[in-house]
Design a protein around this motif. Structure first.
Motif, PDB file in Angstrom:
ATOM      1  N   LEU A 141       0.375  14.687  16.066  1.00  0.00           N
ATOM      2  CA  LEU A 141       1.783  14.590  16.485  1.00  0.00           C
ATOM      3  C   LEU A 141       2.738  14.511  15.301  1.00  0.00           C
ATOM      4  CD1 LEU A 141       1.475  12.077  19.464  1.00  0.00           C
ATOM      5  CD2 LEU A 141       2.087  14.498  19.621  1.00  0.00           C
ATOM      6  N   PHE A 142       2.343  13.842  14.223  1.00  0.00           N
ATOM      7  CA  PHE A 142       3.288  13.521  13.150  1.00  0.00           C
ATOM      8  C   PHE A 142       2.954  14.112  11.781  1.00  0.00           C
ATOM      9  CE2 PHE A 142       3.865  10.208  16.318  1.00  0.00           C
ATOM     10  CZ  PHE A 142       5.241  10.136  16.410  1.00  0.00           C
ATOM     11  N   SER A 143       1.723  14.549  11.561  1.00  0.00           N
ATOM     12  CA  SER A 143       1.312  15.076  10.254  1.00  0.00           C
ATOM     13  C   SER A 143       1.778  14.187   9.097  1.00  0.00           C
ATOM     14  CB  SER A 143       1.851  16.497  10.057  1.00  0.00           C
ATOM     15  OG  SER A 143       1.336  17.368  11.039  1.00  0.00           O
ATOM     16  N   PRO A 144       1.388  12.926   9.093  1.00  0.00           N
ATOM     17  CA  PRO A 144       1.857  12.018   8.040  1.00  0.00           C
ATOM     18  C   PRO A 144       1.204  12.311   6.697  1.00  0.00           C
ATOM     19  CG  PRO A 144       0.221  10.924   9.397  1.00  0.00           C
ATOM     20  CD  PRO A 144       0.480  12.251  10.041  1.00  0.00           C
ATOM     21  N   ASP A 145       1.794  11.760   5.659  1.00  0.00           N
ATOM     22  CA  ASP A 145       1.213  11.858   4.322  1.00  0.00           C
ATOM     23  C   ASP A 145       0.216  10.735   4.053  1.00  0.00           C
ATOM     24  OD1 ASP A 145       2.821  14.122   2.986  1.00  0.00           O
ATOM     25  OD2 ASP A 145       4.361  12.877   3.901  1.00  0.00           O
ATOM     26  N   ALA A 193       0.793  -1.220   0.000  1.00  0.00           N
ATOM     27  CA  ALA A 193       0.000   0.000   0.000  1.00  0.00           C
ATOM     28  C   ALA A 193       0.830   1.277   0.000  1.00  0.00           C
ATOM     29  CB  ALA A 193      -0.934   0.005   1.211  1.00  0.00           C
ATOM     30  N   ALA A 194       2.057   1.220   0.490  1.00  0.00           N
ATOM     31  CA  ALA A 194       2.890   2.419   0.589  1.00  0.00           C
ATOM     32  C   ALA A 194       3.936   2.507  -0.517  1.00  0.00           C
ATOM     33  CB  ALA A 194       3.583   2.458   1.952  1.00  0.00           C
ATOM     34  N   SER A 195       3.852   1.633  -1.512  1.00  0.00           N
ATOM     35  CA  SER A 195       4.943   1.511  -2.483  1.00  0.00           C
ATOM     36  C   SER A 195       5.093   2.714  -3.406  1.00  0.00           C
ATOM     37  CB  SER A 195       4.758   0.244  -3.324  1.00  0.00           C
ATOM     38  OG  SER A 195       3.551   0.312  -4.053  1.00  0.00           O
ATOM     39  N   LYS A 196       4.062   3.525  -3.535  1.00  0.00           N
ATOM     40  CA  LYS A 196       4.140   4.683  -4.434  1.00  0.00           C
ATOM     41  C   LYS A 196       4.043   6.003  -3.667  1.00  0.00           C
ATOM     42  CE  LYS A 196       2.090   2.100  -8.263  1.00  0.00           C
ATOM     43  NZ  LYS A 196       3.385   1.804  -8.859  1.00  0.00           N
ATOM     44  N   GLU A 197       4.261   5.970  -2.361  1.00  0.00           N
ATOM     45  CA  GLU A 197       4.068   7.150  -1.527  1.00  0.00           C
ATOM     46  C   GLU A 197       5.399   7.708  -1.033  1.00  0.00           C
ATOM     47  OE1 GLU A 197       1.892  10.130   0.018  1.00  0.00           O
ATOM     48  OE2 GLU A 197       0.927   8.385  -0.902  1.00  0.00           O
TER      49      GLU A 197
END
Length: 261
Positions: free
Chosen positions: A202-206, A126-130
């Motif tokens: 806390l982290f503001s993730p993408d 799921a994270a391969s293009k992020e």
């Protein structure tokens, strides 16, 4: 593959079962049918290592001299286990990596289970293009987490143990709590909303990626969450820990490099 032959072996140590499979790292998939053996009770390091040895022996032909990656549900620093939230307390301060290498006679990489799952989702799922910051959480007996920043793993984040509203987060929002308390998915989503909004602040993730067994029912609860950050289910589900552990072991041993990632 290793210098001689064989696929690296990934082994995932869980509370109920210890699962292993050789992994085709070019495909990010099992190279043989997974083997599962019940976790011994008590799950002391010695008892668990004995089961790991059985899995290694079972896959001897497929693995050859390739390295082994092993996950545990605990903080691991330089091969030593540092916590025991969901495993036997005799693991604390145990040099598991060295003990496994001595018992098995080959290179072993020991890693936190959520970190291994996150690493697999980073490269094959799921994270391969992020780009940027991805936070994977595994919702199960507890809450595991993996921080992935610009294709790098930041290990041992342990975000399931954040204190939120006076509680250890996983004591309110792990999927095991949903089952114990008989929560409906809308009720469970309220718990998850509070958890993820704190992590988000806390982290503001993408991107959030949600793994663990309950992720198969993601359509029942993820659409109910109101976050700024996109949140999606993991792709590899219960294969992720094994695949990620095998890749981390092969990279650490220098026996495999990706053709294109």
């Amino acid at each position: 593959m290793s210098k001689k032959h064989g696929h690296p072996l990934g082994i995932d140590v869980g509370g109920s079962g210890i699962k292993g499979a050789p992994v085709d790292l070019d495909q990010g998939a099992f190279a043989a049918k997974r083997l599962k053996i019940l976790t011994p009770k008590p799950a002391t390091p010695e008892a668990v290592i004995e089961v790991i040895g059985q899995i290694v022996e079972h896959f001897a032909d497929e693995v050859g001299d390739a390295p082994i990656g092993v996950t545990v549900p605990a903080v691991v620093t330089h091969g030593t286990v540092r916590s025991a939230a969901n495993i036997d307390r005799t693991w604390i301060d145990f040099d598991g990596e060295r003990a496994m290498e001595k018992a098995l006679g080959r290179d072993v990489t020991l890693v936190n289970d959520a970190d291994a799952a996150g690493y697999a989702e980073l490269h094959y799922g799921a994270a391969s293009k992020e780009d940027g910051l991805v936070i994977l959480t595994t919702l199960g007996t507890g809450i595991g987490s993996a921080l992935l920043y610009d294709n790098m793993l930041v290990p041992n984040s342990e975000l399931g143990h954040l204190e939120i509203d006076g509680y250890d987060a996983e004591k309110r929002a792990a999927s095991s709590i949903k089952d114990i308390e008989g929560l409906t998915y809308p009720q469970y989503a309220e718990r998850l909303q509070r958890y993820y909004e704190v992590v988000e602040a806390l982290f503001s993730p993408d991107l959030f990626v949600v793994g663990g067994g309950v992720s198969k029912d993601a359509a029942e609860f993820l659409p109910l969450l109101k976050l700024r950050t996109p949140i999606i289910p993991a792709v590899l589900q219960n294969k992720a820990g094994i695949i990620g552990a095998a890749r981390l072991a092969a990279e650490a041993a220098g026996t495999w490099l990706p053709a294109k990632d």
